[in-house]
Design a protein around this motif. Structure first.
Motif, mmCIF file in Angstrom:
data_model
loop_
_atom_site.group_PDB
_atom_site.id
_atom_site.type_symbol
_atom_site.label_atom_id
_atom_site.label_comp_id
_atom_site.label_asym_id
_atom_site.label_seq_id
_atom_site.Cartn_x
_atom_site.Cartn_y
_atom_site.Cartn_z
ATOM 1 N N THR A 11 -23.889 83.128 -40.148
ATOM 2 C CA THR A 11 -23.765 81.726 -39.466
ATOM 3 C C THR A 11 -25.120 81.538 -38.921
ATOM 4 N N THR A 12 -25.888 82.539 -38.337
ATOM 5 C CA THR A 12 -26.993 82.301 -37.624
ATOM 6 C C THR A 12 -28.084 81.742 -38.871
ATOM 7 N N LYS A 13 -27.829 82.598 -40.032
ATOM 8 C CA LYS A 13 -28.941 82.224 -41.059
ATOM 9 C C LYS A 13 -28.556 80.743 -41.365
ATOM 10 N N ILE A 14 -27.365 80.344 -41.853
ATOM 11 C CA ILE A 14 -26.940 79.071 -42.127
ATOM 12 C C ILE A 14 -27.545 77.895 -41.017
ATOM 13 N N ALA A 15 -27.188 78.528 -39.859
ATOM 14 C CA ALA A 15 -27.547 77.165 -38.727
ATOM 15 C C ALA A 15 -29.234 77.328 -38.794
ATOM 16 N N ARG A 16 -30.031 78.198 -38.918
ATOM 17 C CA ARG A 16 -31.408 78.047 -39.111
ATOM 18 C C ARG A 16 -31.664 77.202 -40.293
#
Length: 188
Positions: A11-16
């Motif tokens: 989710t952090t990667k998608i948000a970035r």
């Protein structure tokens, strides 16, 4: 090694990635607003075809009105600095000795666009569920919105006139400094 669980990393990667693409849209103001206008038109065409979800459309219009008022309003309300000696309140400087306070919006243009676009998307998704199709006589909602818009904008325009601010940069005077001649001025 990362101590975060894999779903959090994902989710952090998608948000970035999402934020990166969102940041790339910042310089393209006209394109962003054109896409939003097209999505708004598609939403209204959908509402016209399915003949329902008027409460959702009314809520969307009220939300956009609130965003627009925040966009037109200054970040710091000039009525806070109201002097008792001057009935008109503070105003823009007219002389060289007065302090200059630039117009800073309560809601910046990008956040206005982003919030409005998200609201259209959410309203569009709401039209997919019949639970949001509350039966209502829609002409009353339209009339009430027109009256609310008129009263709200009248109050906002009076506020703009009273405190002498213009929230748009188009048509404002632009001052130029001296031209750069390329000569270096130094001690003689």
């Amino acid at each position: 090694m990362n101590s975060e669980p894999p779903p959090t990393l994902f989710t952090t990667k998608i948000a970035r990635i999402y934020q990166t693409w969102l940041d790339k849209t910042v310089p393209f103001v006209a394109v962003r607003w054109a896409v939003t206008l097209v999505s708004y038109l598609l939403y209204f065409i959908r509402i016209y075809i399915i003949q329902g979800w008027y409460v959702v459309t009314y809520a969307l219009a009220i939300y956009h009105l609130n965003l627009f008022i925040a966009f037109l309003s200054p970040k710091v309300d000039p009525s806070i600095y109201n002097d008792d000696s001057d009935d008109e309140g503070p105003h823009l400087p007219t002389g060289s000795g007065e302090e200059f306070r630039p117009f800073i919006r309560r809601l910046p243009e990008f956040k206005f666009w982003y919030s409005g676009s998200k609201a259209i998307l959410i309203a569009f998704v709401c039209t997919l569920f019949s639970a949001f199709n509350i039966p209502v006589f829609w002409p009353i909602l339209v009339m009430y919105f027109i009256i609310l818009f008129g009263v709200t904008m009248k109050r906002q325009i009076k506020h703009m006139i009273k405190y002498r601010y213009l929230p748009f940069t188009h048509g404002k005077t632009k001052y130029k400094g001296k031209e750069d001649t390329g000569k270096v001025v130094g001690p003689s």
